[in-house]
Design a protein around this motif. Structure first.
Motif, short mmCIF file in Angstrom:
data_model
loop_
_atom_site.label_atom_id
_atom_site.label_comp_id
_atom_site.label_asym_id
_atom_site.label_seq_id
_atom_site.Cartn_x
_atom_site.Cartn_y
_atom_site.Cartn_z
N LEU A 75 38.89 59.22 52.61
CA LEU A 75 38.62 59.75 53.95
C LEU A 75 37.31 60.54 54.07
CD1 LEU A 75 42.19 60.79 55.14
CD2 LEU A 75 40.93 58.69 55.62
N PRO A 76 36.95 61.37 53.09
CA PRO A 76 35.70 62.13 53.26
C PRO A 76 34.42 61.35 52.91
CG PRO A 76 36.85 62.87 51.30
CD PRO A 76 37.73 61.87 51.96
N ARG A 77 34.56 60.12 52.44
CA ARG A 77 33.37 59.36 52.04
C ARG A 77 32.50 59.04 53.26
NH1 ARG A 77 33.22 56.58 47.03
NH2 ARG A 77 32.19 54.81 48.00
N ALA A 78 31.20 59.09 53.04
CA ALA A 78 30.23 58.79 54.10
C ALA A 78 30.30 57.30 54.45
CB ALA A 78 28.83 59.16 53.64
N PRO A 79 30.08 56.95 55.71
CA PRO A 79 30.17 55.55 56.13
C PRO A 79 29.17 54.63 55.43
CG PRO A 79 30.08 57.01 58.03
CD PRO A 79 29.84 57.85 56.83
N LYS A 80 28.06 55.18 54.95
CA LYS A 80 27.04 54.33 54.32
C LYS A 80 27.32 54.04 52.85
CE LYS A 80 23.48 55.23 57.59
NZ LYS A 80 22.15 54.87 57.87
N LEU A 81 28.33 54.68 52.28
CA LEU A 81 28.68 54.41 50.89
C LEU A 81 29.42 53.08 50.81
CD1 LEU A 81 29.89 57.93 49.70
CD2 LEU A 81 27.72 56.81 49.21
N CYS A 82 29.46 52.49 49.60
CA CYS A 82 30.15 51.22 49.43
C CYS A 82 31.65 51.39 49.67
CB CYS A 82 29.87 50.63 48.06
SG CYS A 82 30.75 51.43 46.72
N ASN A 83 32.32 50.30 49.94
CA ASN A 83 33.74 50.33 50.27
C ASN A 83 34.64 50.08 49.07
OD1 ASN A 83 32.74 50.67 52.80
ND2 ASN A 83 33.58 48.80 53.65
N PHE A 84 34.18 50.40 47.89
CA PHE A 84 34.96 50.20 46.67
C PHE A 84 35.00 51.50 45.89
CE2 PHE A 84 31.86 46.50 46.86
CZ PHE A 84 32.57 45.82 47.83
N VAL A 85 36.16 51.87 45.38
CA VAL A 85 36.28 53.03 44.50
C VAL A 85 37.18 52.65 43.34
CG1 VAL A 85 35.87 54.80 46.26
CG2 VAL A 85 38.18 54.02 45.85
N GLU A 86 36.89 53.22 42.19
CA GLU A 86 37.76 53.02 41.04
C GLU A 86 38.85 54.06 41.08
OE1 GLU A 86 36.01 52.59 37.22
OE2 GLU A 86 34.41 51.31 37.97
N TYR A 87 40.07 53.62 40.76
CA TYR A 87 41.20 54.52 40.80
C TYR A 87 42.21 54.10 39.74
CZ TYR A 87 45.30 57.00 42.46
OH TYR A 87 46.42 57.80 42.53
N MET A 88 42.45 54.95 38.77
CA MET A 88 43.44 54.74 37.71
C MET A 88 43.29 53.37 37.03
SD MET A 88 46.81 56.52 39.47
CE MET A 88 47.85 55.32 38.72
N GLY A 89 42.07 53.00 36.69
CA GLY A 89 41.83 51.73 36.02
C GLY A 89 41.92 50.52 36.94
N LEU A 90 42.07 50.76 38.23
CA LEU A 90 42.12 49.69 39.22
C LEU A 90 40.96 49.87 40.18
CD1 LEU A 90 45.95 49.88 39.93
CD2 LEU A 90 44.79 48.15 38.57
N LYS A 91 40.85 48.97 41.13
CA LYS A 91 39.78 49.04 42.12
C LYS A 91 40.42 49.08 43.50
CE LYS A 91 36.97 45.91 41.25
NZ LYS A 91 36.18 44.72 41.08
N VAL A 92 40.01 50.04 44.31
CA VAL A 92 40.49 50.13 45.69
C VAL A 92 39.35 49.70 46.61
CG1 VAL A 92 41.39 51.63 47.50
CG2 VAL A 92 42.12 51.96 45.12
N VAL A 93 39.64 48.70 47.42
CA VAL A 93 38.69 48.18 48.39
C VAL A 93 39.21 48.62 49.75
CG1 VAL A 93 37.61 46.12 49.36
CG2 VAL A 93 38.21 46.20 46.92
N TYR A 94 38.35 49.24 50.55
CA TYR A 94 38.80 49.73 51.85
C TYR A 94 37.77 49.40 52.92
CZ TYR A 94 35.49 53.58 51.40
OH TYR A 94 34.36 54.32 51.27
N LYS A 95 38.24 49.41 54.15
CA LYS A 95 37.36 49.18 55.29
C LYS A 95 37.94 49.94 56.47
CE LYS A 95 34.18 46.71 57.55
NZ LYS A 95 33.02 47.49 57.84
N ARG A 96 37.07 50.63 57.18
CA ARG A 96 37.53 51.38 58.35
C ARG A 96 37.33 50.53 59.60
NH1 ARG A 96 34.86 56.69 60.98
NH2 ARG A 96 36.12 56.66 62.85
N TYR A 97 38.39 50.38 60.36
CA TYR A 97 38.36 49.74 61.66
C TYR A 97 38.89 50.76 62.67
CZ TYR A 97 37.65 45.17 59.50
OH TYR A 97 37.15 44.11 58.80
N ALA A 98 38.04 51.16 63.59
CA ALA A 98 38.39 52.19 64.60
C ALA A 98 38.90 53.43 63.89
CB ALA A 98 39.38 51.64 65.61
#
Length: 168
Positions: A40-63
């Protein structure tokens, strides 16, 4: 493989979760809390992927909603983003410009609340893998489910009336 799908509002309220891997309720709560505070606090210009517990979380904000999908570390991020986009487009076609309130209340549909969003997700994903890529087919199957629910409601109403008459 997809491990889970989470839809969360900008305020951090969970709107939908679907788990394809085994997590205890305590672990699920922890994952949701940690991912919300990470994404949630990530800036909109950062990539939409984060590493989490040895996995990868891909996210996208719509509205006002963040659509988050957790995948294996070696899965393709762009393919996961396309799965998110496909899900959002299908929701959009079903609800007609979907918004957060459609997922919460879904007033204009048949008393199932956000169940339609789950039904659509279940038609698109099966056991953490992409199952259906056709929006038209997905929406046709959802319409068939709605018809079955209506028939079941009518039958339950008829049975209820018969029981009421028999007990008079």
């Amino acid at each position: 493989m997809i491990h889970f799908v989470i839809l969360v509002s900008r305020q951090g309220k969970v709107r939908l979760t679907k788990w394809y891997s085994a997590y205890s309720q305590k672990e699920r709560t922890k994952v949701i809390r940690e991912l919300s505070s990470l994404i949630l606090p990530r800036a909109p210009k950062l990539c939409n992927f984060v590493e989490y517990m040895g996995l990868k979380v891909v996210y996208k904000r719509y509205a006002s909603l963040y659509f988050c999908i957790c995948v294996d570390q070696d899965d393709n991020e762009l393919e996961t983003l396309s799965v998110i986009h496909h899900y959002v487009e299908t929701l959009d076609r079903y609800f007609g410009s979907v918004c957060e309130l459609d997922l919460i209340f879904n007033f204009h549909k048949f008393d199932l609340g956000c169940m339609q969003a789950y039904f659509i997700l279940d038609e698109i994903l099966l056991a953490g893998e992409l199952q259906e890529t056709s929006k038209r087919t997905t929406l046709r199957l959802i319409a068939a489910q709605e018809e079955l629910v209506e028939v079941a409601k009518e039958q339950a109403s008829t049975i209820g009336r018969l029981i009421a008459e028999a007990t008079k």
